[in-house]
Design a protein around this motif. Structure first.
Motif, PDB file in Angstrom:
ATOM      1  N   GLY B 198     -14.019  -0.286   0.706  1.00  0.00           N
ATOM      2  CA  GLY B 198     -12.877  -1.194   0.808  1.00  0.00           C
ATOM      3  C   GLY B 198     -12.140  -1.376  -0.502  1.00  0.00           C
ATOM      4  N   ILE B 199     -12.532  -0.643  -1.516  1.00  0.00           N
ATOM      5  CA  ILE B 199     -11.916  -0.792  -2.840  1.00  0.00           C
ATOM      6  C   ILE B 199     -11.257   0.520  -3.280  1.00  0.00           C
ATOM      7  N   ASN B 200     -12.011   1.606  -3.149  1.00  0.00           N
ATOM      8  CA  ASN B 200     -11.486   2.932  -3.490  1.00  0.00           C
ATOM      9  C   ASN B 200     -11.036   3.626  -2.203  1.00  0.00           C
ATOM     10  N   TRP B 201      -9.755   3.921  -2.125  1.00  0.00           N
ATOM     11  CA  TRP B 201      -9.158   4.367  -0.861  1.00  0.00           C
ATOM     12  C   TRP B 201      -8.696   5.797  -0.907  1.00  0.00           C
ATOM     13  N   GLY B 202      -8.875   6.490   0.228  1.00  0.00           N
ATOM     14  CA  GLY B 202      -8.261   7.793   0.427  1.00  0.00           C
ATOM     15  C   GLY B 202      -7.141   7.649   1.436  1.00  0.00           C
ATOM     16  N   LYS B 203      -5.952   8.084   1.045  1.00  0.00           N
ATOM     17  CA  LYS B 203      -4.809   7.962   1.950  1.00  0.00           C
ATOM     18  C   LYS B 203      -4.793   9.102   2.958  1.00  0.00           C
ATOM     19  N   PHE B 204      -4.421   8.786   4.179  1.00  0.00           N
ATOM     20  CA  PHE B 204      -4.276   9.793   5.215  1.00  0.00           C
ATOM     21  C   PHE B 204      -3.024  10.646   4.953  1.00  0.00           C
ATOM     22  N   GLY B 205      -1.976  10.025   4.411  1.00  0.00           N
ATOM     23  CA  GLY B 205      -0.831  10.788   3.924  1.00  0.00           C
ATOM     24  C   GLY B 205       0.197  11.191   4.959  1.00  0.00           C
ATOM     25  N   LYS B 206       0.227  10.511   6.082  1.00  0.00           N
ATOM     26  CA  LYS B 206       1.242  10.839   7.102  1.00  0.00           C
ATOM     27  C   LYS B 206       1.758   9.566   7.752  1.00  0.00           C
ATOM     28  N   ASP B 207       3.013   9.599   8.175  1.00  0.00           N
ATOM     29  CA  ASP B 207       3.535   8.522   9.025  1.00  0.00           C
ATOM     30  C   ASP B 207       2.823   8.617  10.369  1.00  0.00           C
ATOM     31  N   LEU B 208       2.318   7.485  10.860  1.00  0.00           N
ATOM     32  CA  LEU B 208       1.502   7.533  12.075  1.00  0.00           C
ATOM     33  C   LEU B 208       2.327   7.513  13.353  1.00  0.00           C
ATOM     34  N   LEU B 209       3.481   6.857  13.298  1.00  0.00           N
ATOM     35  CA  LEU B 209       4.236   6.643  14.531  1.00  0.00           C
ATOM     36  C   LEU B 209       5.588   7.346  14.486  1.00  0.00           C
ATOM     37  N   ALA B 210       5.969   7.906  15.626  1.00  0.00           N
ATOM     38  CA  ALA B 210       7.332   8.407  15.770  1.00  0.00           C
ATOM     39  C   ALA B 210       8.290   7.222  15.678  1.00  0.00           C
ATOM     40  N   SER B 211       9.479   7.443  15.131  1.00  0.00           N
ATOM     41  CA  SER B 211      10.470   6.374  15.045  1.00  0.00           C
ATOM     42  C   SER B 211      11.294   6.328  16.319  1.00  0.00           C
ATOM     43  N   LYS B 212      11.489   5.130  16.806  1.00  0.00           N
ATOM     44  CA  LYS B 212      12.226   4.956  18.053  1.00  0.00           C
ATOM     45  C   LYS B 212      13.709   4.670  17.797  1.00  0.00           C
ATOM     46  N   LEU B 213      13.984   3.993  16.681  1.00  0.00           N
ATOM     47  CA  LEU B 213      15.367   3.604  16.367  1.00  0.00           C
ATOM     48  C   LEU B 213      15.998   4.554  15.350  1.00  0.00           C
ATOM     49  N   GLY B 214      15.483   5.779  15.251  1.00  0.00           N
ATOM     50  CA  GLY B 214      16.033   6.715  14.284  1.00  0.00           C
ATOM     51  C   GLY B 214      15.277   6.683  12.972  1.00  0.00           C
ATOM     52  N   GLU B 215      15.685   7.543  12.035  1.00  0.00           N
ATOM     53  CA  GLU B 215      14.893   7.701  10.808  1.00  0.00           C
ATOM     54  C   GLU B 215      14.907   6.447   9.942  1.00  0.00           C
ATOM     55  N   HIS B 216      15.872   5.570  10.150  1.00  0.00           N
ATOM     56  CA  HIS B 216      15.935   4.358   9.340  1.00  0.00           C
ATOM     57  C   HIS B 216      15.240   3.162   9.983  1.00  0.00           C
ATOM     58  N   GLU B 217      14.530   3.397  11.060  1.00  0.00           N
ATOM     59  CA  GLU B 217      13.710   2.322  11.640  1.00  0.00           C
ATOM     60  C   GLU B 217      12.670   1.843  10.621  1.00  0.00           C
ATOM     61  N   CYS B 218      12.506   0.523  10.519  1.00  0.00           N
ATOM     62  CA  CYS B 218      11.440  -0.050   9.698  1.00  0.00           C
ATOM     63  C   CYS B 218      10.289  -0.462  10.608  1.00  0.00           C
ATOM     64  N   GLN B 219       9.087  -0.074  10.206  1.00  0.00           N
ATOM     65  CA  GLN B 219       7.884  -0.413  10.974  1.00  0.00           C
ATOM     66  C   GLN B 219       6.979  -1.272  10.094  1.00  0.00           C
TER      67      GLN B 219
END
Lengths: 318, 324
Positions: B198-219
């Motif tokens: 919970g302290i030293n993290w490895g990032k998965f490195g990908k956006d998990l969700l497709a955007s529904k409102l276009g590329e400028h959607e904020c999630q």
């Protein structure tokens, strides 16, 4: 090692520079090519609010280091996009020849509110002998972490065996020394290793002991090897009064190691000090050691953090 | 499709004026459950400075476990101080996510700093409580999750979970700042990291969700639970502009996954949206789903990004999540 000063070799005010820069040639660092020594440095532009933006430029010397062959007039590396870590300047840049490419470890600066700025270390890669660099992502490769909370800067990278070593600095505190003054930063030298030059494992400790006091600022490590010993040069200063007072300003320090882990600080053997008068009489800072035709050379800045250029010294190894 | 019964707003800091340090805002709720109480942790704000800028602090209330509409305690001071001068969390700790770990309670939070060219930046910090969540001390002066080559700024909205002995952090990462008429507006997307401690993290490195409102959607606020063999994520999303209005404001979306890496976004199943009128009529956002005594609940914030407080909804159906 004793260093024989060869004098100031580049004054930015005597040349035309890209981005309308005309003062500052800070932190000179080299890429030795077949017919020339390319010296990168950071120079400064005033932006539309009157603040400085540091840009990277280079000057090519012939291999005698006595004649200037060329000075860059193009953009070597773009500053960062809006909100990125390197939006407001790159200073310094450390270049490492790595097969058919050149790696550049940049220190990117971004302006903040409360403190003036923060910094992180980025990576950029050149496939044209260092004429231009493309960024490895918009973000940094080394930035603030749990116990290194800000001001991650001044990377120097070297490959020993199959391991990449990085020496860099990290901020430890912002300290207010007088009620009317803005807080001043304190930073120390640290070390990290990597198998690929991209993903780094930090040692997580200060590796060079303080000489002045606990608020000593240590900057810009440069490391080279002779026989079984590694030598580090760096600069250090008091945390306040360092802009105005000669006695508080940057000096060049020295440490040695036999294992790249444990360093013995020994400034008395740095072999170089400020002059009685002239361009490096108030301060000496941002040392960079490189090798040419079997000799060790040191590039460094003098007074006013390099506003009027950098000089050269040659090591006496006899 | 999920069916939620709204139980109404359970807390509005404005009801506690003028005595409380909390002036407005109850954002990013998450819970700690003990025998008698459901502790709700969230972010609240004192009055803004003369220049209109806010600081945001960690706060909590305790609900009666037998009656979640009854508040039995309100914290009398912020539970975590802000960071020191020049640190990543000097100007706020928001959003937050709490979790119990043996004898301690951890809060993962987004620290706010202020910048010159863009209004702010954020990175994710960790603070620990040894008094059952009454007060927290940061683990270090810097963040535990910060910027990297493809996550250049705005690491925020942390949601911490532990599955099978491993730590998972869902969070958002900034993609770009859009220049517009007023202040620049950020675009950010949901991401994930995992860790043994919970302290030293490895990032998965990908956006998990497709955007529904276009590329400028904020999630934002990726709140994950495991149930019926799958991982279920409730989150918030909005447009990058006009998001302070009903039209562009935050809504609650839903996605599921069998492996935490590939997510099937199906917002139409979320089953909760804005009300016709009242405190959550313009936006519903920052969902937190938890189970208690055989029931499933969702805490969420309403209009004006939570300025008007926190509400509660109870799941009506389905009881069996296998067919979702």
């Amino acid at each position: 090692m004793k260093w024989s000063k060869l004098g100031k070799i580049f004054d930015p005010t005597e040349h035309s520079l890209p981005h309308n820069c005309h003062e500052f040639a800070q932190s000179p660092q080299t890429l030795v090519l077949s017919d020339r020594v390319r010296v990168y440095f950071s120079t400064r532009q005033r932006d539309n609010v009157g603040k400085y933006l540091s840009h990277i430029a280079f000057v090519d010397f012939d291999k005698s280091m006595q004649h200037i062959i060329d000075i860059s007039q193009h953009t070597i590396i773009e500053l960062g996009d809006l909100g990125c870590f390197d939006e407001h300047g790159i200073f310094p840049i450390n270049v490492v020849s790595d097969g058919d490419r050149v790696l550049a470890y940049t220190t990117g600066w971004n302006r903040k509110v409360s403190v003036s700025a923060d910094a992180s270390i980025g990576l950029a890669i050149s496939h044209d002998n260092g004429l231009t660099f493309q960024k490895y992502g918009k973000g940094p490769i080394l930035t603030a972490s749990l116990n290194e909370p800000f001001l991650i800067a001044d990377a120097f990278v070297a490959l020993y065996g199959s391991l990449y070593h990085m020496w860099y600095i990290y901020g430890t505190k912002w300290k207010q020394f007088a009620e009317a003054d803005a807080p001043e930063r304190v930073y120390k030298i640290a070390h990290a290793t990597s198998n690929d030059g991209i993903n780094w494992q930090r040692d997580g400790r200060q590796i060079i002991t303080d000489r002045l006091n606990a608020d000593e600022c240590q900057a810009l490590p440069t490391v080279f090897q002779r026989a079984q010993t590694y030598h580090m040069y760096f600069c250090y200063r008091q945390a306040h009064g360092f802009r105005e007072q000669r006695s508080h300003a940057y000096r060049i320090g020295y440490a040695r190691s036999s294992d790249l882990t444990n360093w013995v600080r020994d400034d008395s053997n740095a072999g170089i000090d400020v002059a009685d008068d002239g361009w490096d009489s108030q301060m000496q800072c941002y040392p960079h050691i490189f090798e040419l035709a079997g000799k060790a050379y040191m590039l460094y800045n003098g007074n006013e953090f390099g506003r009027f250029g950098f000089g050269l010294a040659v090591g006496d190894e006899s | 499709m999920f069916k939620w019964k709204k139980l109404g707003r359970i807390f509005d800091p404005r009801d506690y004026q003028p005595d409380s340090w909390m002036k407005e805002f109850a954002q990013s709720p998450s819970v700690l459950i003990d025998e008698k109480h459901v502790g709700v942790y969230f972010c609240s704000r004192p009055a803004p400075a003369p220049d209109g800028q806010y600081l945001s602090f960690l706060a909590s209330i305790d609900l009666d476990r037998k009656n979640l509409l009854e508040i039995v305690n309100v914290c009398q001071a912020p539970l975590l101080s802000l960071g020191a001068y020049g640190t990543f969390d000097e100007f706020g700790t928001n959003p937050i996510s709490v979790i119990r770990e043996q004898d301690e309670v951890r809060v993962y939070y987004a620290g706010w700093t202020r910048c010159e060219s863009v209004p702010f930046n954020a990175a994710i910090g960790l603070a620990i409580s040894h008094d059952n969540g009454d007060s927290f001390t940061r683990l270090g002066a810097g963040p535990v999750l910060s910027y990297s080559p493809d996550e250049p700024f705005l690491l925020g909205s942390p949601r911490i979970r532990k599955f099978g002995g491993r730590w998972y952090l869902w969070y958002v990462s900034g993609k770009e700042w859009l220049r517009g008429e007023g202040k620049p507006e950020p675009v950010y997307k949901i991401r994930m990291a995992s860790s043994a401690d919970g302290i030293n993290w490895g990032k998965f490195g990908k956006d998990l969700l497709a955007s529904k409102l276009g590329e400028h959607e904020c999630q934002a606020c990726p709140d994950v639970i495991f149930r019926a063999g799958k991982y279920h994520m409730f989150f918030s999303y909005r447009d990058s502009h006009n998001y302070k209005s009903k039209e562009g404001g935050y809504r609650i979306g839903y996605a599921s996954s069998v492996d935490m890496m590939r997510w099937d976004r199906r917002d139409e199943l979320a089953g909760i949206s804005v009300s016709k009128k009242g405190w959550d009529s313009e936006m519903v956002n920052y969902p937190h789903v938890f189970m208690l005594d055989g029931e499933t609940y969702m805490l969420y914030q309403g209009n004006e990004m939570g300025r008007s407080g926190i509400g509660l909804a109870q799941l009506v159906g389905p009881q069996d999540w296998r067919d979702l």
